[in-house]
Scaffold this motif. Structure first.
Motif, PDB file in Angstrom:
ATOM      1  N   GLU A 133      86.427   5.237  38.792  1.00  0.00           N
ATOM      2  CA  GLU A 133      85.531   6.187  38.134  1.00  0.00           C
ATOM      3  C   GLU A 133      85.758   6.240  36.630  1.00  0.00           C
ATOM      4  N   LYS A 134      87.021   6.225  36.193  1.00  0.00           N
ATOM      5  CA  LYS A 134      87.311   6.344  34.759  1.00  0.00           C
ATOM      6  C   LYS A 134      86.886   5.115  33.974  1.00  0.00           C
ATOM      7  N   MET A 136      84.079   3.305  34.516  1.00  0.00           N
ATOM      8  CA  MET A 136      82.631   3.104  34.454  1.00  0.00           C
ATOM      9  C   MET A 136      82.002   3.561  33.136  1.00  0.00           C
ATOM     10  N   PRO A 137      82.306   4.747  32.604  1.00  0.00           N
ATOM     11  CA  PRO A 137      81.721   5.116  31.307  1.00  0.00           C
ATOM     12  C   PRO A 137      82.219   4.242  30.166  1.00  0.00           C
ATOM     13  N   GLN A 138      83.460   3.762  30.259  1.00  0.00           N
ATOM     14  CA  GLN A 138      83.981   2.877  29.225  1.00  0.00           C
ATOM     15  C   GLN A 138      83.244   1.539  29.241  1.00  0.00           C
ATOM     16  N   GLN A 140      80.241   1.040  30.430  1.00  0.00           N
ATOM     17  CA  GLN A 140      78.864   1.324  30.012  1.00  0.00           C
ATOM     18  C   GLN A 140      78.774   1.379  28.490  1.00  0.00           C
ATOM     19  N   ALA A 141      79.709   2.090  27.872  1.00  0.00           N
ATOM     20  CA  ALA A 141      79.684   2.247  26.417  1.00  0.00           C
ATOM     21  C   ALA A 141      79.895   0.910  25.720  1.00  0.00           C
ATOM     22  N   SER A 152      71.060   1.184  24.800  1.00  0.00           N
ATOM     23  CA  SER A 152      71.162   2.242  25.814  1.00  0.00           C
ATOM     24  C   SER A 152      69.854   2.420  26.580  1.00  0.00           C
ATOM     25  N   ASN A 157      72.769   0.649  34.650  1.00  0.00           N
ATOM     26  CA  ASN A 157      73.923   1.515  34.852  1.00  0.00           C
ATOM     27  C   ASN A 157      75.045   0.789  35.579  1.00  0.00           C
TER      28      ASN A 157
END
Length: 218
Positions: A133-134, A136-138, A140-141, A152, A157
């Motif tokens: 989970e931690k 995935m946003p990294q 993505q960014a 973006s 996703n």
């Protein structure tokens, strides 16, 4: 991922005259630095840009026979990881000097330069929901940063991770809920939802690469 491409971000490469025993590729350090600087950007603690060479036919990673930087009388050999990642130092002084970077791969294989978003550390043993989970946003960014101002709007996703294993491993991963998923030719894609909140997956061996899983990529 996007066509530029985010599944395997292909960068421009130049083939130069090479000895008969190898294919030789040449880059400028500044071109590689443009992408490598993402690795030290705030918020990219667990992910990075990785440089590899991919066999155009088999889609397996090509070994790197030799790699080095040179400018005038200066020469420095570069290393590669056990999983054939080209390891290039991130250095502002090198960016200003802008040496040429040369890479040799086996002559009998056509190896395309590829750039990927991947984890800095491999997975092994039990990997929990929060571990994935931690990331995935990294991921993505970083994908959006590489894509530029409007990325973006178009970047699919990240919904999990793609696990790659050495030696074209055929095995399985076990989920804590009892489910099993096959690893075929060294690769398996795992959505975060498959692990389940509070759950984990157990891997048969250490990963070679952990990449984003983008099920809606074109």
């Amino acid at each position: 991922m996007k066509k530029i491409s985010f599944a395997l971000l292909a960068a421009a490469l130049t083939t130069v005259a090479a000895p008969s025993y190898a294919q030789e590729y040449m880059f400028t350090y500044s071109k590689l630095f443009t992408h490598m600087k993402q690795n030290v950007k705030e918020g990219h603690d667990d992910v990075k840009i990785g440089f590899f060479f991919l066999d155009a036919q088999s889609k397996q990673l090509c070994p790197i026979d030799k790699a080095w930087m040179e400018k005038e009388e200066h020469y420095e050999e570069l290393k590669s990881s056990q999983y054939n990642e080209l390891l290039v130092p991130i250095d502002d002084n090198l960016r200003q000097a802008n040496p040429l970077v040369f890479v040799q791969t086996p002559q009998d294989r056509r190896c395309d330069f590829s750039m990927v978003v991947m984890t800095k550390e491999p997975f092994e043993g039990k990997v929990g929901y929060q571990d994935v989970e931690k990331l995935m946003p990294q991921m993505q960014a970083m994908l959006e940063d590489l894509g530029g101002m409007f990325a973006s709007w178009f970047t699919p996703n990240v919904e999990g991770v793609t696990l790659e294993f050495a030696d074209k491993l055929n095995s399985t991963i076990q989920f804590s809920n009892g489910d099993v998923k096959p690893i075929v030719d060294g690769k398996v894609q795992v959505a975060l939802s498959e692990i389940g909140e509070g759950g984990y997956m157990t891997l048969p061996q250490q990963t070679a690469r952990v990449l984003p899983y983008l099920p809606n990529a074109k």
